[in-house]
Motif scaffolding. Sequence first.
Motif, PDB file in Angstrom:
ATOM      1  N   ASN A  25      78.852  35.311  30.183  1.00  0.00           N
ATOM      2  CA  ASN A  25      77.807  36.111  29.532  1.00  0.00           C
ATOM      3  C   ASN A  25      78.123  37.607  29.618  1.00  0.00           C
ATOM      4  N   TRP A  26      78.568  38.046  30.799  1.00  0.00           N
ATOM      5  CA  TRP A  26      78.915  39.453  30.953  1.00  0.00           C
ATOM      6  C   TRP A  26      80.107  39.838  30.071  1.00  0.00           C
ATOM      7  N   SER A  27      81.065  38.933  29.947  1.00  0.00           N
ATOM      8  CA  SER A  27      82.221  39.202  29.095  1.00  0.00           C
ATOM      9  C   SER A  27      81.807  39.353  27.636  1.00  0.00           C
ATOM     10  N   LEU A  28      80.917  38.459  27.176  1.00  0.00           N
ATOM     11  CA  LEU A  28      80.423  38.562  25.804  1.00  0.00           C
ATOM     12  C   LEU A  28      79.611  39.840  25.607  1.00  0.00           C
ATOM     13  N   PHE A  29      78.809  40.189  26.616  1.00  0.00           N
ATOM     14  CA  PHE A  29      78.009  41.420  26.528  1.00  0.00           C
ATOM     15  C   PHE A  29      78.907  42.651  26.395  1.00  0.00           C
ATOM     16  N   LEU A  30      79.940  42.732  27.256  1.00  0.00           N
ATOM     17  CA  LEU A  30      80.848  43.880  27.195  1.00  0.00           C
ATOM     18  C   LEU A  30      81.651  43.884  25.903  1.00  0.00           C
ATOM     19  N   LEU A  31      81.970  42.703  25.389  1.00  0.00           N
ATOM     20  CA  LEU A  31      82.740  42.626  24.154  1.00  0.00           C
ATOM     21  C   LEU A  31      81.963  43.198  22.982  1.00  0.00           C
ATOM     22  N   PHE A  32      80.671  42.858  22.883  1.00  0.00           N
ATOM     23  CA  PHE A  32      79.875  43.284  21.739  1.00  0.00           C
ATOM     24  C   PHE A  32      79.186  44.635  21.975  1.00  0.00           C
ATOM     25  N   ALA A  33      78.691  44.854  23.198  1.00  0.00           N
ATOM     26  CA  ALA A  33      77.944  46.085  23.468  1.00  0.00           C
ATOM     27  C   ALA A  33      78.807  47.189  24.051  1.00  0.00           C
ATOM     28  N   GLY A  34      79.966  46.836  24.583  1.00  0.00           N
ATOM     29  CA  GLY A  34      80.815  47.835  25.222  1.00  0.00           C
ATOM     30  C   GLY A  34      81.192  49.008  24.334  1.00  0.00           C
ATOM     31  N   PRO A  35      81.664  48.757  23.099  1.00  0.00           N
ATOM     32  CA  PRO A  35      82.013  49.904  22.231  1.00  0.00           C
ATOM     33  C   PRO A  35      80.829  50.823  21.957  1.00  0.00           C
ATOM     34  N   ASN A  36      79.645  50.241  21.724  1.00  0.00           N
ATOM     35  CA  ASN A  36      78.461  51.070  21.491  1.00  0.00           C
ATOM     36  C   ASN A  36      78.084  51.877  22.726  1.00  0.00           C
TER      37      ASN A  36
END
Length: 310
Positions: A25-36
């Motif tokens: 879940n954290w990996s998916l969160f960083l993948l999608f929200a990290g750039p923003n």
Amino acid sequence: MAPTAQQLEPDRARVRARRREQSKNWSLFLLFAGPNIALILAFIYYPLFSNMYYSTLDWRLGSSRATPVGLENYVTFFTSDSGREVWRVTGIFTAGAVIGSMLLGLLIALVLNKHIPGKTAARTAVFSPYVLSGVGVAMVWNFIFDPARGGLAYLLDVVDLESPEWYLDSDWSLVMVIIVYVWKNLGYCAVVFLAGLQSIPRDLIEAATIDRAGPVRRFFSVTLPLLTPTVFFLLVTNILFSMTNAFDILRTMTPTGHGTNTIIFEIYLQSFGAYQRAGYSAAIAVVLFFTLFLVTAVQMRFVERKVHYS
């Protein structure tokens, strides 16, 4: 008797599975929200904290030397006559812009909510100024307000009235930019109010009509209470917009800020105008940030209590 390793194995397996799920879940969160998040940190919070640091310096724009002065820039802004004048002009401009835009927008929305011919074209015409460039709008209104050859001067001359000195008299300059700002932004208020009016259940209006309530009573007893979420939303957004988004009109119509130096315009004048006081300008920008934060918090805390969401 202590549990054996075989008995503990299912619990350990569940813990490992839960950890793998959390890691996924954290990996998916960083993948999608990290750039923003990275963009927000780079272009919002880093400039904000850098500006707070600059506000503690006596620094001229372009100079290679800066002297730390602590809170002296803030003290100067809050105690000087020029600082008090900025607050006065900002208060008058914000009050005039917000009240004018919302009242006229509500009146226009009430008219456009009726079954009248050509209302689609009328809605487009009302909203069009909002999407136009502020600089373009201000340049057109400069011709209208020209005391010698402007359209407004001609109309006043027809009724034997003399055009005010819009650009030389500081009080009339402030009135002028308020008029232009209201004209440009009332379409936004009208469209939002119209959406709020169309969301009101028709059966409530019909029930009030059956009870012999007149148009005025229906408006104040039924329509306006149900519009309070819309009014609250527009109140918050219009206060923020009037304090931050009017720079283009102010800069184009009154380049030197003669009587129109609101806080957002004062930031520009102090930093890029004749003063070149970048540190002092940064302090005013910090004051503006916390002012907007405080105004929004107060509205959310106290004004929202008057809102009826159902």
